[in-house]
Design an enzyme around this catalytic site. Sequence first.
Site, short mmCIF file in Angstrom:
data_model
loop_
_atom_site.label_atom_id
_atom_site.label_comp_id
_atom_site.label_asym_id
_atom_site.label_seq_id
_atom_site.Cartn_x
_atom_site.Cartn_y
_atom_site.Cartn_z
N TYR A 39 -5.26 6.59 -9.16
CA TYR A 39 -6.46 5.84 -8.79
C TYR A 39 -7.68 6.36 -9.55
O TYR A 39 -8.57 5.60 -9.92
CB TYR A 39 -6.71 5.94 -7.28
CG TYR A 39 -5.79 5.06 -6.47
CD1 TYR A 39 -6.15 3.77 -6.12
CD2 TYR A 39 -4.53 5.52 -6.08
CE1 TYR A 39 -5.31 2.96 -5.39
CE2 TYR A 39 -3.68 4.72 -5.35
CZ TYR A 39 -4.06 3.44 -5.01
OH TYR A 39 -3.22 2.63 -4.29
N CYS A 93 0.81 -1.21 0.00
CA CYS A 93 0.00 0.00 0.00
C CYS A 93 0.85 1.28 0.00
O CYS A 93 1.67 1.45 0.90
CB CYS A 93 -0.92 -0.01 1.23
SG CYS A 93 -1.89 1.50 1.41
#
Length: 337
Positions: free
Chosen positions: A184, A53
Amino acid sequence: MSTDQHSTTGAYVTGGEAFNRDMRYIPTRITRDGRDGYPVEPGRYRLVAARACPWANRAVIVRRLLGLEDVISMGLCGPVHDARSWTFDLDPGGVDPVLGYERLQEAYFARVPGYERGITVPALVDVPTRAVVTNDFPQITHDLFFEWRDHHREGAPDLWPDAVREEMDAVMERVFTEVNNGVYRCGFAGSQESYDQAYGRLWDAMDWLSERLSARRYLMGATITEADVRLFTTLARFDSVYHGHFKCNRQKLSEMPVLWAYARDLFQTPGFGDTIDQGQIKRHYYVVHSDINPTGIVPDGPDLAGWTTPHGREALGDRPFGDGTAPAPLPHGVLAT
């Protein structure tokens, strides 16, 4: 990264809609004065992260740069989670040895029973109560610097220099909205229109960064700051994930001379590259995002050898840590823990 309670691995794309990140994190802070009920106290808190992450990667880097490894312990989740939670499947028996949990979700439920938003990393957990304190990732790294200063290592760098603070805030805001989150918005776009808009904004920002870094070694000048930490975690994942998986494919990072040299410079600096596990990064994105990659096939490439080649950026400044020093290098092949 959050998950959706209604699917096996998580639904990330909503048809016809642009991606909007839910920034409603647990706002509690760990501070010197303990005003939120959680005072700074060595050994009391555990940073739960995942090498996959990018948001958690920030906290892992800052913790290492500041020398807080013996002050705040760290637990690492595996790269693949389901809709419920990140899990501790890297640990023996699949249980975190300090918290005794199989799932990070358990720490959230210990704080807020039935917690309904995403179970995200990084998270700081209060070890005595085994309850999460906060998952507010921008605030976590800010507070590691400002609130934990009494426990920084000797020679810890000034990641938030007063002289450039106002400009740095503006730079970090653009890096977050257009690059960190911009990839994203490309990858999770639910329509061609939203993708095209996100793609244009991302590459406008990448070109701006290339121009900015052509005459300075780091984002704010001659020394490393928090701004560089925040940009690096996206660049480190760009060619292996964002270029193909998220359709950010105008160019590879390795085809952008300035940004590629800058990224290699940071990667080769103790505290940055020694937090990166490209295998876990690829496995997370290509397996968990099943609505984008339904086959779950994880690509073998790209070739990672280029990350250790000379970058030549020393000519723009030779004091990356300013008046401070680099953290001690780790043995070859060993990642920060």
